[in-house]
Scaffold this active site. Structure first.
Site, short mmCIF file in Angstrom:
data_model
loop_
_atom_site.label_atom_id
_atom_site.label_comp_id
_atom_site.label_asym_id
_atom_site.label_seq_id
_atom_site.Cartn_x
_atom_site.Cartn_y
_atom_site.Cartn_z
N ASN A 9 1.12 26.88 22.12
CA ASN A 9 -0.14 26.44 21.53
C ASN A 9 -1.06 26.12 22.69
OD1 ASN A 9 -2.29 25.21 20.31
ND2 ASN A 9 -1.14 23.45 19.50
N LYS A 11 -4.09 25.30 22.67
CA LYS A 11 -5.10 24.27 22.36
C LYS A 11 -6.47 24.73 22.88
CE LYS A 11 -1.39 20.95 22.17
NZ LYS A 11 -0.97 19.55 22.23
N HIS A 94 -2.06 21.05 12.67
CA HIS A 94 -1.61 20.37 13.89
C HIS A 94 -2.11 18.92 13.86
CE1 HIS A 94 -1.19 19.28 18.10
NE2 HIS A 94 -0.31 20.25 18.18
N GLU A 96 -3.47 17.19 15.99
CA GLU A 96 -4.80 17.02 16.60
C GLU A 96 -5.90 17.40 15.61
OE1 GLU A 96 -3.89 19.35 20.05
OE2 GLU A 96 -2.51 17.77 20.71
N GLU A 166 6.59 17.99 15.01
CA GLU A 166 6.03 17.50 16.26
C GLU A 166 5.75 16.00 16.16
OE1 GLU A 166 4.05 20.91 18.59
OE2 GLU A 166 2.54 20.12 17.23
N GLY A 172 2.16 15.80 24.51
CA GLY A 172 1.36 15.63 25.71
C GLY A 172 1.66 14.36 26.48
N SER A 212 6.28 17.88 24.23
CA SER A 212 6.78 17.83 25.62
C SER A 212 8.03 18.68 25.84
CB SER A 212 7.01 16.38 26.05
OG SER A 212 5.80 15.65 25.99
N GLY A 234 1.47 22.09 26.75
CA GLY A 234 1.20 22.17 28.19
C GLY A 234 2.01 23.21 28.95
P1 13P Z 1 2.96 19.43 24.53
O1 13P Z 1 4.03 20.45 24.70
O2 13P Z 1 1.88 19.53 25.57
O3 13P Z 1 3.53 18.05 24.39
O4 13P Z 1 2.20 19.76 23.15
C1 13P Z 1 2.96 19.95 22.02
C2 13P Z 1 2.08 20.46 20.96
O5 13P Z 1 1.22 19.77 20.45
C3 13P Z 1 2.26 21.86 20.56
O6 13P Z 1 1.57 22.13 19.39
#
Ligand code: 13P
Length: 249
Positions: A9, A11, A94, A96, A166, A172, A212, A234
């Site tokens: 992802n 983002k 998601h 976010e 998640e 993150g 993560s 990430g």
């Molecule tokens: P990270 O791997 O950066 O923690 O993000 C996870 C995520 O939100 C994937 O959709």
């Protein structure tokens, strides 16, 4: 035997130009036909990403989609805009999007139904906050999210869905859920799907862990019985993603 699905992802990262460069860099690193590999990129980069990924094992997905067919919805992306360019996967709900863009379990359900109507596989996100985990209501919360997300979804459709568990506190933050914590919730999600539908549907649906995920923890997480891959933020933007995709090598 469920095939693992490992998705990045991206983002709100990488310009269309940078997207092409990164896909060209990652293409040889993520060549593993034993897993499904998906790069979910910003809408404006979907077309160049498709071009760059041509001939590889990478599928390009979207990060969001609206639940109406067309019309006066300034700034939104319709499902047929995605299918027209060959998109097969879309991330729905998601955390976010729930936090910053007011998405709810109800809008998630509408988007899930619309994605299936157009033959796009939704990657349906769920997850608890740290407070909810500390209050001991994680499983209840996730079950509620799943039940609403799958309202009016048929068993045939549900079988093809992907769910991404998640935990918000792990996104993150570099703070990964332990493989036992992740497995506990992914197993509970599978039981919930069995309750809504039947055992056969629960056996087929794929459940990812996200939060993560990195090259060090991927193999242990993906070895768990109910974890069918990962949704990676990430680390999906780095060569490290190649190691995650090849966790079994
Ligand atoms: P990270 O791997 O950066 O923690 O993000 C996870 C995520 O939100 C994937 O959709």
């Amino acid at each position: 035997m469920r095939k693992k699905i490992i998705a990045g992802n991206w983002k709100m990262n990488k310009t269309p130009g940078e997207t092409v460069a990164l896909i060209n860099e990652l293409k040889p690193l993520v060549a593993n036909d034993e897993v499904d590999v998906v790069f979910c990129v910003p809408a404006i980069s979907i077309i160049p990403a498709m071009e760059a990924a041509k001939g590889s094992n990478i599928s390009i997905g979207a990060e969001n989609m609206y639940f109406e067919e067309s019309g006066a919805y300034t700034g939104e992306i319709a499902p047929n805009m995605l299918t027209d360019v060959g998109v097969k996967y879309v991330i729905i709900g998601h955390s976010e999007r729930r936090e910053y863009f007011a998405e709810t379990d109800e809008t998630v359900n509408k988007k899930v139904l619309k994605a299936f109507e157009h033959g796009i596989t939704p990657i349906i996100c769920c997850g608890e906050t740290l407070t909810q985990r500390e209050q001991g209501i994680t499983i209840d919360w996730i079950r509620q999210q799943i039940k609403v997300a799958f309202l009016n979804v048929t068993a045939e459709q549900a079988k093809t869905a992907v769910i991404a568990y998640e935990p918000i506190w792990a996104i993150g933050t570099g703070k990964t859920a332990t493989s036992d914590q992740a497995e506990e919730v992914c197993a509970a999600i599978r039981s919930c799907i069995a309750e809504i539908y039947d055992d056969a549907t629960a056996e087929e649906i794929r459940i990812q862990y996200g939060g993560s995920v990195n090259a060090k923890n991927a193999a242990e997480l993906f070895a768990k019985a109910d974890i069918d891959g990962g949704l990676v933020g990430g680390a999906s933007l780095k060569p490290e993603f190649g190691n995650i995709v090849n966790y079994n090598k």
